[in-house]
Write an enzyme that holds these catalytic residues in place. Structure first.
Site, PDB file in Angstrom:
ATOM      1  N   ASP A  41     103.794  30.265 -85.963  1.00  6.58           N
ATOM      2  CA  ASP A  41     104.652  29.615 -84.992  1.00  6.58           C
ATOM      3  C   ASP A  41     103.800  28.993 -83.876  1.00  6.58           C
ATOM      4  O   ASP A  41     103.290  29.691 -83.014  1.00  6.58           O
ATOM      5  CB  ASP A  41     105.619  30.669 -84.417  1.00  6.58           C
ATOM      6  CG  ASP A  41     106.505  30.100 -83.335  1.00  6.58           C
ATOM      7  OD1 ASP A  41     106.468  28.873 -83.113  1.00  6.58           O
ATOM      8  OD2 ASP A  41     107.245  30.889 -82.722  1.00  6.58           O
TER       9      ASP A  41
ATOM     10  N   GLU B  21      72.607  26.467 -75.258  1.00 10.37           N
ATOM     11  CA  GLU B  21      71.895  27.589 -74.622  1.00 10.37           C
ATOM     12  C   GLU B  21      72.866  28.349 -73.731  1.00 10.37           C
ATOM     13  O   GLU B  21      72.826  28.208 -72.511  1.00 10.37           O
ATOM     14  CB  GLU B  21      70.767  27.082 -73.743  1.00 10.37           C
ATOM     15  CG  GLU B  21      69.702  26.267 -74.428  1.00 10.37           C
ATOM     16  CD  GLU B  21      68.639  25.861 -73.413  1.00 10.37           C
ATOM     17  OE1 GLU B  21      67.811  26.715 -73.072  1.00 10.37           O
ATOM     18  OE2 GLU B  21      68.679  24.718 -72.951  1.00 10.37           O
TER      19      GLU B  21
ATOM     20  N   GLU C 117      74.539  31.075 -71.430  1.00 13.34           N
ATOM     21  CA  GLU C 117      74.131  32.183 -70.552  1.00 13.34           C
ATOM     22  C   GLU C 117      75.351  33.047 -70.253  1.00 13.34           C
ATOM     23  O   GLU C 117      76.474  32.570 -70.286  1.00 13.34           O
ATOM     24  CB  GLU C 117      73.555  31.628 -69.244  1.00 13.34           C
ATOM     25  CG  GLU C 117      72.260  30.860 -69.460  1.00 13.34           C
ATOM     26  CD  GLU C 117      71.760  30.118 -68.237  1.00 13.34           C
ATOM     27  OE1 GLU C 117      70.541  29.876 -68.165  1.00 13.34           O
ATOM     28  OE2 GLU C 117      72.566  29.764 -67.359  1.00 13.34           O
TER      29      GLU C 117
ATOM     30  N   GLU D 217      67.673  36.185 -67.925  1.00  5.32           N
ATOM     31  CA  GLU D 217      67.710  35.003 -67.064  1.00  5.32           C
ATOM     32  C   GLU D 217      67.304  35.340 -65.640  1.00  5.32           C
ATOM     33  O   GLU D 217      66.957  36.466 -65.324  1.00  5.32           O
ATOM     34  CB  GLU D 217      69.105  34.368 -67.116  1.00  5.32           C
ATOM     35  CG  GLU D 217      69.182  33.174 -68.048  1.00  5.32           C
ATOM     36  CD  GLU D 217      68.206  32.047 -67.666  1.00  5.32           C
ATOM     37  OE1 GLU D 217      67.739  32.020 -66.508  1.00  5.32           O
ATOM     38  OE2 GLU D 217      67.894  31.218 -68.534  1.00  5.32           O
TER      39      GLU D 217
ATOM     40  N   GLU E   9      70.312  34.939 -71.658  1.00  2.00           N
ATOM     41  CA  GLU E   9      70.523  33.715 -72.431  1.00  2.00           C
ATOM     42  C   GLU E   9      70.143  33.996 -73.876  1.00  2.00           C
ATOM     43  O   GLU E   9      69.149  34.655 -74.152  1.00  2.00           O
ATOM     44  CB  GLU E   9      69.632  32.590 -71.875  1.00  2.00           C
ATOM     45  CG  GLU E   9      69.683  31.315 -72.706  1.00  2.00           C
ATOM     46  CD  GLU E   9      68.801  30.190 -72.139  1.00  2.00           C
ATOM     47  OE1 GLU E   9      68.935  29.890 -70.940  1.00  2.00           O
ATOM     48  OE2 GLU E   9      67.986  29.654 -72.899  1.00  2.00           O
TER      49      GLU E   9
ATOM     50  N   HIS F  96      73.577  24.726 -71.336  1.00  2.00           N
ATOM     51  CA  HIS F  96      72.893  23.462 -71.629  1.00  2.00           C
ATOM     52  C   HIS F  96      73.202  23.090 -73.072  1.00  2.00           C
ATOM     53  O   HIS F  96      73.175  23.946 -73.953  1.00  2.00           O
ATOM     54  CB  HIS F  96      71.378  23.607 -71.476  1.00  2.00           C
ATOM     55  CG  HIS F  96      70.960  23.994 -70.092  1.00  2.00           C
ATOM     56  ND1 HIS F  96      69.697  24.432 -69.794  1.00  2.00           N
ATOM     57  CD2 HIS F  96      71.643  23.992 -68.923  1.00  2.00           C
ATOM     58  CE1 HIS F  96      69.620  24.683 -68.502  1.00  2.00           C
ATOM     59  NE2 HIS F  96      70.791  24.433 -67.950  1.00  2.00           N
TER      60      HIS F  96
ATOM     61  N   ARG G 200      64.494  19.647 -63.475  1.00  4.59           N
ATOM     62  CA  ARG G 200      65.635  20.446 -63.910  1.00  4.59           C
ATOM     63  C   ARG G 200      66.827  20.384 -62.945  1.00  4.59           C
ATOM     64  O   ARG G 200      67.805  21.079 -63.123  1.00  4.59           O
ATOM     65  CB  ARG G 200      65.209  21.888 -64.158  1.00  4.59           C
ATOM     66  CG  ARG G 200      64.353  22.005 -65.406  1.00  4.59           C
ATOM     67  CD  ARG G 200      63.766  23.386 -65.591  1.00  4.59           C
ATOM     68  NE  ARG G 200      62.838  23.385 -66.726  1.00  4.59           N
ATOM     69  CZ  ARG G 200      63.128  23.865 -67.923  1.00  4.59           C
ATOM     70  NH1 ARG G 200      64.299  24.382 -68.178  1.00  4.59           N
ATOM     71  NH2 ARG G 200      62.224  23.828 -68.886  1.00  4.59           N
TER      72      ARG G 200
ATOM     73  N   GLU H 246      69.224  16.724 -73.272  1.00  2.08           N
ATOM     74  CA  GLU H 246      69.826  17.999 -72.887  1.00  2.08           C
ATOM     75  C   GLU H 246      70.813  17.768 -71.751  1.00  2.08           C
ATOM     76  O   GLU H 246      70.405  17.416 -70.645  1.00  2.08           O
ATOM     77  CB  GLU H 246      68.735  18.972 -72.427  1.00  2.08           C
ATOM     78  CG  GLU H 246      69.279  20.302 -71.929  1.00  2.08           C
ATOM     79  CD  GLU H 246      68.221  21.176 -71.237  1.00  2.08           C
ATOM     80  OE1 GLU H 246      67.395  20.626 -70.474  1.00  2.08           O
ATOM     81  OE2 GLU H 246      68.236  22.394 -71.473  1.00  2.08           O
TER      82      GLU H 246
ATOM     83  N   ARG I  42      72.838  19.229 -68.979  1.00  2.33           N
ATOM     84  CA  ARG I  42      72.643  20.497 -68.270  1.00  2.33           C
ATOM     85  C   ARG I  42      73.866  20.940 -67.486  1.00  2.33           C
ATOM     86  O   ARG I  42      73.881  22.007 -66.895  1.00  2.33           O
ATOM     87  CB  ARG I  42      71.436  20.388 -67.330  1.00  2.33           C
ATOM     88  CG  ARG I  42      70.138  20.154 -68.082  1.00  2.33           C
ATOM     89  CD  ARG I  42      68.970  19.941 -67.139  1.00  2.33           C
ATOM     90  NE  ARG I  42      68.711  21.082 -66.287  1.00  2.33           N
ATOM     91  CZ  ARG I  42      68.050  22.177 -66.658  1.00  2.33           C
ATOM     92  NH1 ARG I  42      67.567  22.261 -67.885  1.00  2.33           N
ATOM     93  NH2 ARG I  42      67.869  23.163 -65.821  1.00  2.33           N
TER      94      ARG I  42
HETATM   95  P1  ADP Z   1      65.056  24.676 -72.905  1.00  2.00           P
HETATM   96  O1  ADP Z   1      63.706  24.113 -72.822  1.00  2.00           O
HETATM   97  O2  ADP Z   1      66.045  23.898 -72.120  1.00  2.00           O
HETATM   98  O3  ADP Z   1      65.109  26.159 -72.637  1.00  2.00           O
HETATM   99  P2  ADP Z   1      65.425  25.485 -75.576  1.00  2.00           P
HETATM  100  O4  ADP Z   1      64.172  25.230 -76.281  1.00  2.00           O
HETATM  101  O5  ADP Z   1      65.731  26.872 -75.153  1.00  2.00           O
HETATM  102  O6  ADP Z   1      65.504  24.456 -74.393  1.00  2.00           O
HETATM  103  O7  ADP Z   1      66.709  25.025 -76.434  1.00  2.00           O
HETATM  104  C1  ADP Z   1      66.580  24.180 -77.403  1.00  2.00           C
HETATM  105  C2  ADP Z   1      67.914  23.971 -78.075  1.00  2.00           C
HETATM  106  O8  ADP Z   1      67.855  22.647 -78.562  1.00  2.00           O
HETATM  107  C3  ADP Z   1      68.088  24.885 -79.280  1.00  2.00           C
HETATM  108  O9  ADP Z   1      69.436  25.190 -79.494  1.00  2.00           O
HETATM  109  C4  ADP Z   1      67.518  24.004 -80.394  1.00  2.00           C
HETATM  110  O10 ADP Z   1      67.937  24.371 -81.689  1.00  2.00           O
HETATM  111  C5  ADP Z   1      68.084  22.669 -79.965  1.00  2.00           C
HETATM  112  N1  ADP Z   1      67.461  21.499 -80.624  1.00  2.00           N
HETATM  113  C6  ADP Z   1      66.219  21.336 -81.091  1.00  2.00           C
HETATM  114  N2  ADP Z   1      66.071  20.136 -81.692  1.00  2.00           N
HETATM  115  C7  ADP Z   1      67.289  19.508 -81.589  1.00  2.00           C
HETATM  116  C8  ADP Z   1      67.803  18.250 -82.011  1.00  2.00           C
HETATM  117  N3  ADP Z   1      67.063  17.352 -82.650  1.00  2.00           N
HETATM  118  N4  ADP Z   1      69.096  17.983 -81.736  1.00  2.00           N
HETATM  119  C9  ADP Z   1      69.877  18.853 -81.095  1.00  2.00           C
HETATM  120  N5  ADP Z   1      69.441  20.053 -80.672  1.00  2.00           N
HETATM  121  C10 ADP Z   1      68.163  20.377 -80.913  1.00  2.00           C
HETATM  122 MG    MG Z   2      67.828  24.275 -71.171  1.00  2.85          MG
HETATM  123 MG    MG Z   3      68.748  29.250 -69.101  1.00  6.40          MG
HETATM  124 MG    MG Z   4      66.556  28.179 -73.731  1.00  7.04          MG
HETATM  125 MG    MG Z   5      65.650  27.536 -71.679  1.00  8.94          MG
END
Ligand code: ADP
Ligand code: MG
Ligand code: MG
Ligand code: MG
Ligand code: MG
Length: 446
Positions: free
Chosen positions: A52, A132, A134, A189, A196, A245, A317, A335, A337
């Site tokens: 429903d 990512e 948190e 974190e 995280e 992120h 950042r 990314e 954020r």
């Molecule tokens: P940060 O430096 O912000 O902490 P992380 O390395 O912790 O970033 O997070 C990286 C994220 O990005 C992970 O989930 C990873 O799998 C993802 N990632 C890596 N390559 C790609 C891509 N080509 N497209 C989308 N996401 C990606």
């Molecule tokens: Mg990040």
């Molecule tokens: Mg973080």
């Molecule tokens: Mg990370």
């Molecule tokens: Mg990070």
């Protein structure tokens, strides 16, 4: 039955599953589920399961309430925290079908994301997303209710013994692993009690499914340690809040990363920059979807690593979008954020994708990256750089959403209408409330 569905039936045999939970999410991102005995799985695949829809937040009115769940056989997972004693549970994520038309229900958030993915596909792209998330771990009180007492006194990347939560986090990661997650990283974190866990990027649909699952799994696994995991964006004032992120890239169907360009200073292709420009252009409206709670805007303030200003950077950042360093072409991505983990992951990822695709379709110009700390800019300097700010509260964000056709269209008329209605109400409830802060400040002063 499809071969994927057959494979699910085999797994159910093998693992001796007793109950199957059929999951979907409502417009606000809450995971709903209907539990059926495992021997009903084949029937569920063949005929769907009726429910429903009028009892689901933001779905439909009573008159048109018959809905059908169609399980997606690619989403089978065991629920590790339910395997206590003799009962084994598994889940399948479902699409929602409108029984009056037999078509996918336009109010199903998963459908909204599929629309965005389909549009990308028509343009020749496959969308990848990696989050990512948190969260905080808090103690429970004697009655088992959540408090805001942090579970430990650790800090960024701390190790045991200060990081008391390491065992809990270990159990959470082990549970996620059993469910088929590929956890790439996990760490303590910046704030006390804050964690995280990053899992590997996947196609956008799988990632949204994963985020929805992640929140349920983390809460359930933390509860086994008598802890409350919360994805509320800013549970404690004046320390870092919890973000999510979201990394995005477009690949060709052959798996080449369209976002990568060897010759560019930032290794970003023209397409990537247009996509980025689309997100910047629609950021105020996107915020209503990616940061959809009153509390979200308590996180989006200067000074706590959360973005406030609509700009991008390759180093900084404090920007809304960052271009992370990528060692291999496959890792070139942007990314976002600003999203936080209180969002509906389907709607948030869909809206980000549609805004980005809009940037590509309209050849939007990407501004120069900002390499200074934008938190330290005064208004004049921001004006000089043409940097706008995100909405400062949910009410402003909803107004921005209503006046942004691209993001409204991304949600589709059904979801857009229900979402705006629910969020306008939420903000009005907040406005008429009297907070503890007001009592502390004024009760004895006046
Ligand atoms: P940060 O430096 O912000 O902490 P992380 O390395 O912790 O970033 O997070 C990286 C994220 O990005 C992970 O989930 C990873 O799998 C993802 N990632 C890596 N390559 C790609 C891509 N080509 N497209 C989308 N996401 C990606
Ligand atoms: Mg990040
Ligand atoms: Mg973080
Ligand atoms: Mg990370
Ligand atoms: Mg990070």
């Amino acid at each position: 039955l499809s071969s994927e569905a057959e494979a699910v039936l085999d797994r159910i045999e093998e693992e001796d599953v007793d109950f199957l939970r059929l999951q979907f999410t409502d417009i606000l991102g809450t995971v709903k589920n209907v539990s059926v005995p495992a021997d009903q799985t084949e029937k569920a695949f063949r005929e769907g399961i009726y429910f429903d829809g009028s009892s689901i937040n933001g779905f439909v009115r009573i008159q048109e309430s018959d809905m059908r769940l169609e399980p997606d056989p690619n989403t089978f997972a065991l629920l590790p925290w339910r395997n206590n004693g003799d009962v084994t549970s598994a889940r399948l994520i479902c699409d929602v079908i409108d029984t009056t038309t037999g078509e996918p229900f336009s109010g199903d958030p998963r459908r909204v994301l599929k629309n965005a993915i389909d549009r990308a596909h028509e343009m020749g792209y496959k969308v990848n997303a990696g989050p990512e998330p948190e969260f905080f771990l808090f103690e429970e009180d004697e009655e088992g209710r959540a408090t805001t007492t942090t579970h430990d006194k650790g800090g960024y990347f701390d190790m045991a013994p200060k990081d008391l939560a390491q065992d809990v986090r270990g159990d959470i990661i082990y549970g996620l692993d059993e469910m088929g997650f590929e956890v790439e990283a996990s760490h303590h974190e910046v704030a006390e009690g804050q964690h995280e866990i990053d899992f590997k990027y996947e196609d956008a649909l799988t990632t949204a499914d994963n985020i929805a699952t992640f929140r349920v799994a983390v809460r359930a696994l933390a509860a086994e340690h008598d802890l409350h995991a919360t994805f509320m964006p800013k549970p404690i004032p004046r320390i870092n809040g919890s973000g999510m992120h979201t990394h995005l890239s477009l690949f060709t169907e052959d798996g080449d990363n369209v976002f990568h360009d060897d010759d560019d200073e930032f290794n970003l292709s023209e397409t990537a920059k247009q996509f980025l420009a689309g997100i910047l252009e629609h950021a105020p409206a996107l915020a209503a979807v990616t940061n959809p709670t009153v509390n979200s805007y308590k996180r989006l303030v200067p000074g706590y690593e959360a973005p406030v200003y609509v700009a991008w950077s390759d180093v900084n950042r404090s920007a809304l979008i960052r271009k992370p360093a990528a060692r291999v072409p496959a890792a070139s991505r942007i990314e976002a954020r600003f999203p936080d983990p209180s969002c509906n992951p389907y709607l948030a990822v869909a809206a980000l994708i549609q805004a980005g695709l809009d940037g590509i379709e309209n050849d939007l110009d990407c501004p120069e990256p900002v390499r200074e700390n934008i938190y330290e800019f005064d208004e004049q300097k921001r004006e000089e750089y043409g940097i706008e700010t995100l909405p400062s509260n949910l009410g402003e964000a909803v107004e921005a959403l209503e006046s942004d056709e691209v993001v409204m269209d991304a949600l589709g008329s059904h979801v857009a209408e229900k979402f705006v209605e629910a969020k306008t109400q939420e903000f009005e409830d907040y406005l008429v409330d009297v907070s503890q802060w007001e009592l502390d400040r004024y009760l004895e002063t006046f």
